[in-house]
Design a protein around this motif. Sequence first.
Motif, PDB file in Angstrom:
ATOM      1  N   GLN A  73      17.967  35.976   1.068  1.00 19.19           N
ATOM      2  CA  GLN A  73      19.212  35.366   0.608  1.00 19.19           C
ATOM      3  C   GLN A  73      18.863  34.277  -0.399  1.00 19.19           C
ATOM      4  OE1 GLN A  73      20.357  34.759   4.945  1.00 19.19           O
ATOM      5  NE2 GLN A  73      22.381  34.934   4.007  1.00 19.19           N
ATOM      6  N   ARG A  74      19.478  34.348  -1.554  1.00 14.42           N
ATOM      7  CA  ARG A  74      19.099  33.430  -2.639  1.00 14.42           C
ATOM      8  C   ARG A  74      19.264  31.960  -2.260  1.00 14.42           C
ATOM      9  NH1 ARG A  74      21.462  37.415  -5.865  1.00 14.42           N
ATOM     10  NH2 ARG A  74      23.407  36.289  -6.228  1.00 14.42           N
ATOM     11  N   VAL A  90      11.990  41.473  -3.082  1.00 14.82           N
ATOM     12  CA  VAL A  90      12.872  41.049  -4.176  1.00 14.82           C
ATOM     13  C   VAL A  90      13.542  42.282  -4.789  1.00 14.82           C
ATOM     14  CG1 VAL A  90      13.040  39.813  -6.350  1.00 14.82           C
ATOM     15  CG2 VAL A  90      11.372  39.070  -4.642  1.00 14.82           C
ATOM     16  N   THR A  95      17.743  37.171  -8.061  1.00 19.34           N
ATOM     17  CA  THR A  95      16.859  36.598  -7.040  1.00 19.34           C
ATOM     18  C   THR A  95      15.573  36.078  -7.679  1.00 19.34           C
ATOM     19  OG1 THR A  95      17.761  38.046  -5.343  1.00 19.34           O
ATOM     20  CG2 THR A  95      15.646  37.036  -4.872  1.00 19.34           C
ATOM     21  N   GLU A  98      16.293  32.774  -9.278  1.00 17.80           N
ATOM     22  CA  GLU A  98      16.410  31.681  -8.297  1.00 17.80           C
ATOM     23  C   GLU A  98      15.027  31.261  -7.786  1.00 17.80           C
ATOM     24  OE1 GLU A  98      17.954  28.738  -5.850  1.00 17.80           O
ATOM     25  OE2 GLU A  98      18.876  29.802  -7.529  1.00 17.80           O
TER      26      GLU A  98
END
Length: 221
Positions: A73-74, A90, A95, A98
């Motif tokens: 979860q980002r 990934v 993502t 981030e």
Amino acid sequence: MVQSIKDKLTQLHKEIPSSVSLVAVSKTKPIADIQEAYDAGQRIFGENKIQEMLGKYEVLPKDIEWHMIGHLQRNKVKYMASFVSLIHGVDSLKTLQEINKQAKKHQRTINCLLQVRIAKEETKFGLTKEETEAILTSDAFKELKNIKVIGFMGMATFTEELDQINDEFSSLQQFYEKHKQQHHLNVLSMGMSGDYQLAIQNGSTMIRVGSAIFGERNYIA
């Protein structure tokens, strides 16, 4: 006689080539079990929940390499950006962006694997091969200086059909070989407790093994 964690690790290392990295999947396992594996020489551990990994990181030896192996979860990346060694799953450019942003804050580069979807199951996360190629060749990806994609990760279908598993692993190996030189890749992460031998036969350089080391998982309700 019940085998100790040390005995299981010794047996595993006899089976796998020295060129294959072993990630001990320690999710849901207590500190004492991880310490026992560490004392037996294991240094790479995989977790799938960032908060759990963070808690273990804070109390266990600092030369452990922590791998994030679950779906990411980002909004949780910031909690592990200072110490995580490799992020396995990934499956989007957002993502990666981030991870890059959080790595930059800590003045470090974080290694990542792109998760390529090879299983027939609809529930598996991951990129298609076309999506993977699109990311690797995009201008947006080339701008990311604080992440390094070092390879691919894939999970085979959960099935007893060995031919199907073999075909899925073989497919990812071919895709990896196609891109290895151009994109400087050196990790192909395939294989878990039930299928790591097949994965190694298909060129896996990194296996993720939990129950074969620690016993069955303790799921917390």
